[in-house]
Scaffold this motif. Structure first.
Motif, PDB file in Angstrom:
ATOM      1  N   LYS A 141    -101.238-107.615-138.311  1.00  0.00           N
ATOM      2  CA  LYS A 141    -100.451-107.367-137.099  1.00  0.00           C
ATOM      3  C   LYS A 141    -100.077-108.681-136.426  1.00  0.00           C
ATOM      4  CE  LYS A 141    -101.551-102.866-135.266  1.00  0.00           C
ATOM      5  NZ  LYS A 141    -102.250-102.124-134.202  1.00  0.00           N
ATOM      6  N   GLN A 142    -101.026-109.607-136.359  1.00  0.00           N
ATOM      7  CA  GLN A 142    -100.745-110.901-135.738  1.00  0.00           C
ATOM      8  C   GLN A 142     -99.718-111.689-136.560  1.00  0.00           C
ATOM      9  OE1 GLN A 142    -101.853-111.782-132.723  1.00  0.00           O
ATOM     10  NE2 GLN A 142    -100.578-113.603-132.839  1.00  0.00           N
ATOM     11  N   ILE A 143     -99.817-111.617-137.876  1.00  0.00           N
ATOM     12  CA  ILE A 143     -98.838-112.294-138.737  1.00  0.00           C
ATOM     13  C   ILE A 143     -97.441-111.735-138.474  1.00  0.00           C
ATOM     14  CG2 ILE A 143     -98.057-112.529-141.132  1.00  0.00           C
ATOM     15  CD1 ILE A 143    -101.044-112.805-141.897  1.00  0.00           C
ATOM     16  N   ALA A 144     -97.330-110.407-138.351  1.00  0.00           N
ATOM     17  CA  ALA A 144     -96.027-109.791-138.085  1.00  0.00           C
ATOM     18  C   ALA A 144     -95.458-110.269-136.753  1.00  0.00           C
ATOM     19  CB  ALA A 144     -96.158-108.268-138.109  1.00  0.00           C
ATOM     20  N   LEU A 145     -96.320-110.386-135.749  1.00  0.00           N
ATOM     21  CA  LEU A 145     -95.883-110.885-134.447  1.00  0.00           C
ATOM     22  C   LEU A 145     -95.392-112.333-134.554  1.00  0.00           C
ATOM     23  CD1 LEU A 145     -95.732-110.562-131.313  1.00  0.00           C
ATOM     24  CD2 LEU A 145     -98.048-111.487-131.278  1.00  0.00           C
ATOM     25  N   GLU A 146     -96.168-113.164-135.217  1.00  0.00           N
ATOM     26  CA  GLU A 146     -95.786-114.573-135.374  1.00  0.00           C
ATOM     27  C   GLU A 146     -94.478-114.695-136.154  1.00  0.00           C
ATOM     28  OE1 GLU A 146     -97.305-116.997-133.826  1.00  0.00           O
ATOM     29  OE2 GLU A 146     -98.952-115.741-133.126  1.00  0.00           O
ATOM     30  N   ARG A 147     -94.320-113.882-137.193  1.00  0.00           N
ATOM     31  CA  ARG A 147     -93.098-113.915-138.005  1.00  0.00           C
ATOM     32  C   ARG A 147     -91.871-113.576-137.148  1.00  0.00           C
ATOM     33  NH1 ARG A 147     -92.714-113.402-143.368  1.00  0.00           N
ATOM     34  NH2 ARG A 147     -94.782-112.490-143.483  1.00  0.00           N
ATOM     35  N   ARG A 148     -91.980-112.544-136.313  1.00  0.00           N
ATOM     36  CA  ARG A 148     -90.852-112.173-135.445  1.00  0.00           C
ATOM     37  C   ARG A 148     -90.497-113.303-134.491  1.00  0.00           C
ATOM     38  NH1 ARG A 148     -93.641-107.246-135.245  1.00  0.00           N
ATOM     39  NH2 ARG A 148     -94.430-107.726-133.165  1.00  0.00           N
ATOM     40  N   GLN A 149     -91.503-113.964-133.934  1.00  0.00           N
ATOM     41  CA  GLN A 149     -91.239-115.060-132.997  1.00  0.00           C
ATOM     42  C   GLN A 149     -90.570-116.242-133.698  1.00  0.00           C
ATOM     43  OE1 GLN A 149     -95.053-115.755-131.165  1.00  0.00           O
ATOM     44  NE2 GLN A 149     -94.829-114.014-129.796  1.00  0.00           N
ATOM     45  N   ILE A 150     -91.024-116.564-134.894  1.00  0.00           N
ATOM     46  CA  ILE A 150     -90.421-117.671-135.647  1.00  0.00           C
ATOM     47  C   ILE A 150     -88.996-117.330-136.038  1.00  0.00           C
ATOM     48  CG2 ILE A 150     -90.524-118.990-137.799  1.00  0.00           C
ATOM     49  CD1 ILE A 150     -93.640-118.685-137.571  1.00  0.00           C
ATOM     50  N   GLU A 151     -88.777-116.099-136.524  1.00  0.00           N
ATOM     51  CA  GLU A 151     -87.430-115.698-136.925  1.00  0.00           C
ATOM     52  C   GLU A 151     -86.479-115.676-135.733  1.00  0.00           C
ATOM     53  OE1 GLU A 151     -88.167-112.046-138.997  1.00  0.00           O
ATOM     54  OE2 GLU A 151     -88.520-113.086-140.892  1.00  0.00           O
ATOM     55  N   ARG A 152     -86.979-115.325-134.557  1.00  0.00           N
ATOM     56  CA  ARG A 152     -86.147-115.349-133.351  1.00  0.00           C
ATOM     57  C   ARG A 152     -85.643-116.771-133.102  1.00  0.00           C
ATOM     58  NH1 ARG A 152     -89.732-113.640-129.325  1.00  0.00           N
ATOM     59  NH2 ARG A 152     -89.560-111.583-130.245  1.00  0.00           N
ATOM     60  N   LYS A 153     -86.512-117.752-133.259  1.00  0.00           N
ATOM     61  CA  LYS A 153     -86.104-119.149-133.081  1.00  0.00           C
ATOM     62  C   LYS A 153     -85.155-119.592-134.189  1.00  0.00           C
ATOM     63  CE  LYS A 153     -90.500-120.531-131.046  1.00  0.00           C
ATOM     64  NZ  LYS A 153     -91.706-121.335-131.276  1.00  0.00           N
ATOM     65  N   LEU A 154     -85.455-119.155-135.405  1.00  0.00           N
ATOM     66  CA  LEU A 154     -84.684-119.594-136.565  1.00  0.00           C
ATOM     67  C   LEU A 154     -83.253-119.084-136.533  1.00  0.00           C
ATOM     68  CD1 LEU A 154     -84.801-121.079-139.281  1.00  0.00           C
ATOM     69  CD2 LEU A 154     -85.579-118.946-140.311  1.00  0.00           C
TER      70      LEU A 154
END
Length: 55
Positions: free
Chosen positions: A33-46
């Protein structure tokens, strides 16, 4: 500190790669779940639109 957008995007892709490697070796639901959250935040920046430059 990144000097340009291309370099900054490279750092973000590196972060996504790290998350993928961690995800591949864990079965813990909290971690996934934490990985999914981090992935969404990184993709938002990307994938955000770059700022318009006024010159």
């Amino acid at each position: 500190m990144p000097t340009n957008e291309k370099e900054y995007n490279g750092y973000l892709f590196d972060q996504l790669s790290i998350l993928e490697r961690i995800e591949a070796v864990t079965d813990d639901e909290k971690v996934l779940k934490q990985i999914a959250l981090e992935r969404r935040q990184i993709e938002r920046k990307l994938y955000q639109q770059p700022l318009l430059k006024s010159e």
